[in-house]
Scaffold this motif. Structure first.
Motif, short mmCIF file in Angstrom:
data_model
loop_
_atom_site.label_atom_id
_atom_site.label_comp_id
_atom_site.label_asym_id
_atom_site.label_seq_id
_atom_site.Cartn_x
_atom_site.Cartn_y
_atom_site.Cartn_z
N LYS A 178 0.82 -1.22 0.00
CA LYS A 178 0.00 0.00 0.00
C LYS A 178 0.85 1.27 0.00
O LYS A 178 2.02 1.26 0.39
CB LYS A 178 -0.89 0.00 1.24
N LEU A 179 0.25 2.36 -0.43
CA LEU A 179 0.83 3.70 -0.29
C LEU A 179 0.36 4.24 1.06
O LEU A 179 -0.82 4.14 1.39
CB LEU A 179 0.35 4.62 -1.40
N SER A 186 0.58 7.38 4.26
CA SER A 186 0.90 8.76 4.60
C SER A 186 0.56 9.00 6.06
O SER A 186 -0.53 8.64 6.53
CB SER A 186 0.09 9.73 3.73
N TYR A 218 -1.15 0.48 -4.47
CA TYR A 218 -0.01 0.95 -5.27
C TYR A 218 -0.45 1.34 -6.68
O TYR A 218 -0.04 2.37 -7.22
CB TYR A 218 1.06 -0.15 -5.31
N LYS A 265 -1.05 12.97 -3.99
CA LYS A 265 -0.27 12.03 -3.17
C LYS A 265 1.09 12.64 -2.77
O LYS A 265 1.56 12.42 -1.66
CB LYS A 265 -0.05 10.72 -3.94
N TYR A 308 2.79 10.94 0.59
CA TYR A 308 2.61 9.48 0.56
C TYR A 308 3.93 8.79 0.27
O TYR A 308 4.79 9.32 -0.45
CB TYR A 308 1.57 9.09 -0.50
N ARG A 309 4.07 7.60 0.86
CA ARG A 309 5.28 6.79 0.65
C ARG A 309 4.90 5.49 -0.04
O ARG A 309 3.83 4.92 0.21
CB ARG A 309 5.97 6.48 1.97
N VAL A 310 5.81 5.01 -0.91
CA VAL A 310 5.61 3.75 -1.64
C VAL A 310 6.29 2.64 -0.84
O VAL A 310 7.45 2.76 -0.45
CB VAL A 310 6.21 3.82 -3.04
N ASN A 311 5.56 1.56 -0.59
CA ASN A 311 6.10 0.42 0.16
C ASN A 311 6.28 -0.78 -0.75
O ASN A 311 5.36 -1.14 -1.50
CB ASN A 311 5.17 0.06 1.32
N VAL A 349 6.54 9.32 -2.82
CA VAL A 349 6.07 9.30 -4.22
C VAL A 349 6.80 10.36 -5.02
O VAL A 349 7.19 10.15 -6.16
CB VAL A 349 4.54 9.53 -4.28
#
Length: 643
Positions: A52-53, A55, A64, A125, A130-133, A162
């Protein structure tokens, strides 16, 4: 009771404490991995999965592929456990594939031309940070952040942003840039004899670069901005890729492999490394001071006041002399009179026992390492299942107390015990889930999972509560140590400091004070997306909480009885249970001082979930205080002669 024996019994928990302090480091570092290790030969395919993204500004996870990222030929969802689904995890395959120990440079993943909606989504985003995992061999992707002190270990942040916001030199207009080049580092530990390797680290450095190429774009186009043949690699974001409608974005990545001395069994240590042990030790010492202070007060009551009072009362020869006495013995004929709303008290006590059992067993599993972070969602799944099965003990406890109050309809009390807390929690959860659905977040619990939760509740928990209640009601009723008078005694006017509301609010301060420092780290791990794996400290703090709740309730209960107020049943529950009010107030303080949540829905989510947590804390601490006071009153009134 012999005073020396009383003292030794009282000191046992404290001695146990110091033994536990000696074992704390071992308890914190011992860890059983959640999965079996996988060995890779040189050239073996490594598949990166995406999650998931997330925040910390919105607390709303998204899938994603809700953003215009490169997609594989077919998107395949990984099987998720109950805890993962409730956490909003959505693990899927990705187009990022590596070859073990074979470095790659400037690999092109895909080229995408943004439309207006995609550009708007990306900007939102990026704005919400937001962060990409991603995941490789069950290890989450981290970004190493080096501190100013270069000698110290780097801090690891989960996932990469992101993109970023910025301005061109000479311009005040804010622009959005996407991270479209990822420099992966895969760390491995090699077996020197077999040449097999195990992955022990997965790191990334994200860059934003406007890729350039000659001619028209095709699958075989070579980039001039990132070319492995000319050894031209991406090392900075000096020419970033702007996000605008109709803009072309080319996604690329590098991967390098680094041999590491870290063994597979210790690969999570870098993720779980604590840099603030001293704060936790300060918390423990601070809480121990509270415990020792309360223990001293309880020991004084037990050894001096009670021992002297009981001896004096037992030496009284006539009824006239007894009537001249004042204090807790005067209310012996009313102290075990059933309280008002006794049914509700039974329900709350049973629910508290159910929670207490769940917490203790979860703590034991966590200390043994079975709930390691490699088993995503394991902690939440374990807590849910244990809550369901502990309904047996909850039903038993409520029925035993109900029978002591001369109750006869055990089925009614069992039904209320099985429904009261879950109904409130599920009602709040359902409203919050509807709000998450409205935001189209992946954190929304699907219908199938919602049905599974309802099945766990009505299909397993409710029947177990009934079984426990049946067994508890069949047991002989608990006998009161003294007889209860038919006519209730009039309670004299109380001093201002013995006012029920005042004493209840005062009683909750010390239990909260014993845990609030650890509470900060728990809230940080939940709401700031960090790992919490210091269960050794948490177990210590839980025992301190247990002792503090019991002792403060006993002390205030004794003062209440000495002022001839025998209405102790509910007050004993509320005295320690009021610490939940302080917990919620602290959560409110934390929201406004530590979090950057601006969206209304995100704020409602925070306070909704913290309301459920505070309610559960009230039930647990209240039950601990009630049973402590219940034991105390039975002990002192069974030790005196009643004419």
């Amino acid at each position: 009771m012999d005073p020396l024996r009383s003292l030794s019994l009282h000191l046992r928990p404290i001695l146990f404490f110091f033994l536990l302090l000696l074992l704390i480091h071992g308890a914190r570092s011992f860890y059983l991995p959640g999965v079996a290790p996988e060995d890779f030969q040189k050239g073996d395919e490594l598949k990166v999965k995406v999650n998931k993204l997330t925040s910390i500004k919105t607390q709303l996870p998204y899938s994603y592929y809700s953003l215009p990222y490169c997609k594989p030929g077919k998107i395949v969802d990984s099987a998720e456990n109950l805890g993962e689904v409730l956490r909003g995890d959505r693990i899927e395959n990705s187009p990022y594939t590596f070859k073990m120990r074979e470095p790659q440079m400037c690999n092109v993943v895909c080229q995408i031309k943004l439309n207006e909606k995609q550009a708007k989504d990306l900007k939102e985003k990026i704005k919400d940070e937001y962060r990409v995992n991603m995941i490789l061999d069950n290890l989450p992707l981290v970004v190493p952040v080096h501190r100013q002190d270069q000698e110290s270990r780097p801090i690891y942040q989960l996932g990469f942003h992101v993109g970023l916001k910025g301005q061109y030199s000479g311009s005040k207009e804010e622009k959005y840039f996407v991270h479209n080049h990822l420099a992966f580092t895969v760390k491995y530990h090699r077996d020197l004899q077999t040449e097999l390797a195990r992955i022990v680290g997965f790191e990334v450095k994200p860059f934003s670069i406007k890729h350039e190429y000659e001619g028209k774009w095709s699958d075989n186009t070579r980039l001039t901005s990132c070319d492995p043949h000319s050894k031209h690699t991406v090392v900075n974001s000096n020419t970033p890729q702007e996000v605008e409608a109709n803009t072309e974005i080319i996604f690329t990545y590098d991967v390098e492999f680094q041999e590491s001395d870290v063994k597979w069994a210790s690969r999570w240590d870098t993720y779980l490394l604590m840099s603030d042990d001293q704060i936790h030790w300060f918390s423990i010492v601070n809480s121990l001071m509270i415990v020792l202070f309360l223990s001293g007060m309880v020991a004084m009551i037990m050894l001096r006041t009670l021992y002297r009072d009981i001896s004096k009362y037992n030496e009284l020869e006539t009824q006239e002399e007894a009537q001249e006495e004042t204090g807790w013995k005067l209310v012996h004929g009313d102290v075990f009179r059933a309280p008002s709303s006794s049914d509700l008290l039974c329900v709350y006590v049973g629910t508290g026992v159910q929670f207490f059992g769940m917490i203790v067993v979860t703590m034991i599993f966590a200390l043994l390492g079975f709930l390691s972070p490699s088993n995503r969602g394991g902690l939440m799944t374990a807590m849910l299942l244990l809550w369901v099965f502990m309904g047996l003990f909850g039903g038993y406890s409520s029925a035993r107390l109900y029978k002591m109050f001369k109750g006869t309809e055990w089925k009614r009390i069992a039904l209320r015990t099985s429904l009261l807390f879950p109904a409130v929690a599920f009602g709040i959860f359902f409203v919050l889930n509807a709000l998450i659905w409205g935001e189209k977040s992946s954190g929304a619990v699907p219908f199938g999972t919602m049905f599974a939760l309802v099945f766990l509740w009505f299909g397993i928990s409710v029947p177990l509560v009934f079984v426990g209640s049946y067994v508890g009601f069949k047991k002989p009723a608990i006998e009161d140590p003294v007889k209860t008078n038919k006519i209730p005694r009039q309670i004299p006017e109380q001093a201002w400091y013995m006012n029920p509301a005042f004493s209840v609010l005062i009683g909750g301060i010390l239990p909260f004070g014993a845990v609030f420092i650890e509470l900060f780290f728990i809230l940080t791990s939940i709401w700031l997306n960090q790992f919490y794996y210091i269960f050794g400290f948490l177990f210590l703090v839980f025992i301190i909480l247990l002792i503090t709740c019991a002792e403060i309730t006993i002390v205030l209960c004794y003062f209440q009885l000495c002022s001839e107020d025998y209405l102790w049943w509910w007050r004993s529950y509320l005295t320690s249970g009021s610490s939940a009010l302080y917990l919620f107030l602290y959560a409110t303080f934390y929201f406004f001082t530590k979090l950057e949540i601006t969206k209304f829905v995100s704020g409602v989510l925070y306070f909704g979930y913290m309301l459920i947590v505070s309610y559960a804390f009230f039930v647990v601490t209240g039950t601990i205080g009630f049973y402590a006071c219940f034991w105390f009153t039975r002990l002192i009134y069974s030790s005196v002669k009643i004419d």
